[in-house]
Design a protein around this motif. Structure first.
Motif, PDB file in Angstrom:
ATOM      1  N   CYS A 133      38.130   7.654  63.594  1.00  0.00           N
ATOM      2  CA  CYS A 133      38.766   6.512  62.925  1.00  0.00           C
ATOM      3  C   CYS A 133      40.276   6.432  63.087  1.00  0.00           C
ATOM      4  O   CYS A 133      40.879   5.440  62.691  1.00  0.00           O
ATOM      5  CB  CYS A 133      38.427   6.520  61.432  1.00  0.00           C
ATOM      6  SG  CYS A 133      39.421   7.681  60.454  1.00  0.00           S
ATOM      7  N   ASN A 190      42.608   8.417  61.639  1.00  0.00           N
ATOM      8  CA  ASN A 190      43.349   8.945  60.488  1.00  0.00           C
ATOM      9  C   ASN A 190      44.152  10.193  60.892  1.00  0.00           C
ATOM     10  O   ASN A 190      43.629  11.088  61.543  1.00  0.00           O
ATOM     11  CB  ASN A 190      42.333   9.302  59.385  1.00  0.00           C
ATOM     12  CG  ASN A 190      42.977   9.742  58.100  1.00  0.00           C
ATOM     13  OD1 ASN A 190      44.037   9.252  57.728  1.00  0.00           O
ATOM     14  ND2 ASN A 190      42.328  10.664  57.409  1.00  0.00           N
ATOM     15  N   CYS A 236      41.921  11.866  63.534  1.00  0.00           N
ATOM     16  CA  CYS A 236      40.455  11.829  63.529  1.00  0.00           C
ATOM     17  C   CYS A 236      40.005  10.999  64.729  1.00  0.00           C
ATOM     18  O   CYS A 236      40.428   9.843  64.890  1.00  0.00           O
ATOM     19  CB  CYS A 236      39.952  11.186  62.232  1.00  0.00           C
ATOM     20  SG  CYS A 236      38.173  10.876  62.226  1.00  0.00           S
ATOM     21  N   CYS A 267      37.193   8.244  56.837  1.00  0.00           N
ATOM     22  CA  CYS A 267      35.869   7.786  57.295  1.00  0.00           C
ATOM     23  C   CYS A 267      34.744   8.758  56.979  1.00  0.00           C
ATOM     24  O   CYS A 267      33.598   8.501  57.345  1.00  0.00           O
ATOM     25  CB  CYS A 267      35.906   7.486  58.789  1.00  0.00           C
ATOM     26  SG  CYS A 267      35.875   8.962  59.845  1.00  0.00           S
ATOM     27  N   CYS A 313      36.870  13.872  57.126  1.00  0.00           N
ATOM     28  CA  CYS A 313      38.003  12.955  57.229  1.00  0.00           C
ATOM     29  C   CYS A 313      38.162  12.184  55.918  1.00  0.00           C
ATOM     30  O   CYS A 313      37.194  11.668  55.364  1.00  0.00           O
ATOM     31  CB  CYS A 313      37.774  11.980  58.384  1.00  0.00           C
ATOM     32  SG  CYS A 313      39.018  10.664  58.456  1.00  0.00           S
ATOM     33  N   ALA A 365      34.055  11.500  58.308  1.00  0.00           N
ATOM     34  CA  ALA A 365      33.517  12.215  59.472  1.00  0.00           C
ATOM     35  C   ALA A 365      33.582  13.719  59.235  1.00  0.00           C
ATOM     36  O   ALA A 365      34.576  14.223  58.709  1.00  0.00           O
ATOM     37  CB  ALA A 365      34.322  11.866  60.721  1.00  0.00           C
TER      38      ALA A 365
HETATM   39 FE    FE Z   1      38.071   9.569  60.286  1.00  0.00          FE
END
Ligand code: FE
Length: 181
Positions: free
Chosen positions: A99, A101, A96, A148, A145, A150
């Motif tokens: 963040c 991830n 991601c 986060c 995500c 997203a």
């Molecule tokens: Fe994220």
């Protein structure tokens, strides 16, 4: 203005609806795909911490680029065939970009005709979460995500085996890092 928006929406829907798996294309291999494992400008970014992030919209606006903020936090969609990963074939992991991830492995990526990077499965079950999306007169599954929240893209049922799923992602929401040799 309204007419222009309608034409744009119709074009978008047509492209999304006609987007199906196809044999892997001989895509160009960009040489500008950079590793970005650490970046002090992203204070919440981590590739190891899986603790959920719950930041305010205001805070996300401070730490993300305007283009990523629009997609990640407000569900915008980048134009097809414009992102850096739609036809990229490097071997590695997609994270991601908001963040860090871990989301997808390159061996779950397949060549699609839609102009967005497409995968048939996520790296981990909790890599992403799902939400119903009924905007634009369609019923779709939004993919976010798992760390986060997203916005990453959408999930469709017209992907290739073994899952039959197509995770249709925005390139800007992803960050690729190649496998170590
Ligand atoms: Fe994220």
């Amino acid at each position: 203005m309204i007419r222009s928006a309608t034409i744009h929406l119709l074009l978008f829907v047509t492209i999304m609806a006609s987007c199906q798996a196809s044999p892997r294309m001989n895509a160009p291999k960009p040489d500008n795909i950079m590793s970005n494992a650490t970046n002090p400008a992203k204070p919440y970014y981590s590739r190891t911490d899986t603790t959920r992030l719950t930041l305010s919209d205001e805070e996300w606006k401070k730490v993300l680029s305007p283009d990523l903020y629009a997609v990640a936090r407000h569900g915008e969609t980048e134009r097809a065939f414009t992102g850096k990963y739609w036809n990229y074939e490097g071997l590695g992991t997609y994270y991601c970009s908001a963040c860090g991830n871990a989301l997808f492995r390159s061996d779950a990526k397949f060549a699609s005709t839609c102009g967005w990077p497409s995968f048939f499965e996520t790296m981990r079950p909790k890599s992403v979460i799902y939400r119903d999306d009924t905007t634009y007169g369609m019923v779709r599954t939004e993919v976010l995500c798992g760390r986060c929240d997203a916005h990453l893209g959408h999930l469709f049922d017209d992907g290739p085996p073994p899952t039959g799923k197509r995770f249709c992602m925005n390139s800007i929401s992803l960050e690729f890092e190649g496998d170590k040799k």
